[in-house]
Design an enzyme around this catalytic site. Structure first.
Site, PDB file in Angstrom:
ATOM      1  N   THR A 266      49.242  46.792  44.421  1.00  0.00           N
ATOM      2  CA  THR A 266      48.462  45.837  43.643  1.00  0.00           C
ATOM      3  C   THR A 266      49.255  44.547  43.449  1.00  0.00           C
ATOM      4  OG1 THR A 266      47.376  45.458  41.500  1.00  0.00           O
ATOM      5  CG2 THR A 266      49.314  46.853  41.447  1.00  0.00           C
TER       6      THR A 266
ATOM      7  N   ASP B 280      37.909  46.087  47.314  1.00  0.00           N
ATOM      8  CA  ASP B 280      37.489  45.891  45.920  1.00  0.00           C
ATOM      9  C   ASP B 280      35.972  45.825  45.776  1.00  0.00           C
ATOM     10  OD1 ASP B 280      40.113  45.883  45.182  1.00  0.00           O
ATOM     11  OD2 ASP B 280      40.190  43.789  44.522  1.00  0.00           O
TER      12      ASP B 280
ATOM     13  N   VAL C  94      43.844  38.793  35.128  1.00  0.00           N
ATOM     14  CA  VAL C  94      42.817  39.247  34.190  1.00  0.00           C
ATOM     15  C   VAL C  94      41.862  40.167  34.940  1.00  0.00           C
ATOM     16  CG1 VAL C  94      40.935  38.571  32.674  1.00  0.00           C
ATOM     17  CG2 VAL C  94      42.983  37.127  32.841  1.00  0.00           C
TER      18      VAL C  94
END
Length: 209
Positions: free
Chosen positions: A12, A36, A141
């Site tokens: 990641t 994703d 975020v």
């Protein structure tokens, strides 16, 4: 017509998406599929006893749909929406590649699912040390947001688990150091893909000779 399916996997926040987008601009007939895009909705993702949503596992993804999408692209890449444009910085190595289509698949869990492993022409895996990965993750975020302890309790352990599986299975993977500059990584992978294109081109010439 030939197709080249490139896996760009790994940790990641390792720079997979950025690298994929830069490669797309430099390579002919190139498209990207992102893992994703195949996450299940939050309501279908398991929660463990600590309250962590288990996103970093295969069960959190519609993997069959992902394989189907890649296979559909392989059958008809010319009609998949790939924009054929002049690559940036074209070189002699890209001559005679008009009939070659390239798909870059980027994601964090590409090489631990058997049906996917039948599709790759080349596999890359970005790595990061723990501290750097945690630092980068903290600047992003997410939706849903990471809960306290989520990185140490779920994200990093799952990364190590799947990376160990990869190493134990001795799958042919090119490991990339994600702490290197984007320019270095781009140069390395681009040069490697050009060699793959050269092999395809030479194979075509042998067939037509």
């Amino acid at each position: 017509m030939k197709v080249l399916v490139i896996g760009l996997g790994g940790v990641t926040n390792g720079g997979k998406t950025t690298l994929a987008e830069k490669l797309k601009k430099m390579l002919p007939n190139c498209d990207i599929i992102s893992q994703d895009d195949f996450f299940k909705p939050e309501s279908e993702v398991e929660t463990d006893e600590r309250g962590f949503k288990l996103y970093d596992v295969l069960d959190a993804l519609y993997m069959d749909e992902m394989v189907k999408s890649i296979r559909n692209w392989m059958k008809s890449p010319a009609s998949s929406g790939v924009v054929t444009e002049e690559p940036q910085n074209p070189c002699n190595n890209l001559k005679n590649t008009e009939d070659v289509y390239i798909l870059i698949v980027e994601g964090f869990l590409l090489y631990n699912y058997k049906p996917l492993n039948e599709l790759w022409n080349r596999r890359y895996f970005l790595t990061l040390p723990y501290e750097e990965c945690k630092r980068r993750r903290s600047t992003r975020v997410y939706q849903p947001a990471d809960t306290p302890g989520y990185f140490d309790g779920h994200v990093w352990p799952m990364y190590l688990k799947y990376k160990n599986e990869l190493e134990e299975n001795a799958i042919n993977v090119v490991y990339l150091d994600g702490t290197k500059s984007q320019e270095e990584l781009l140069s390395c992978v681009y040069s490697d893909i050009i060699q793959e294109l050269k092999k395809l081109r030479e194979g075509n010439q042998e067939v037509t000779a």
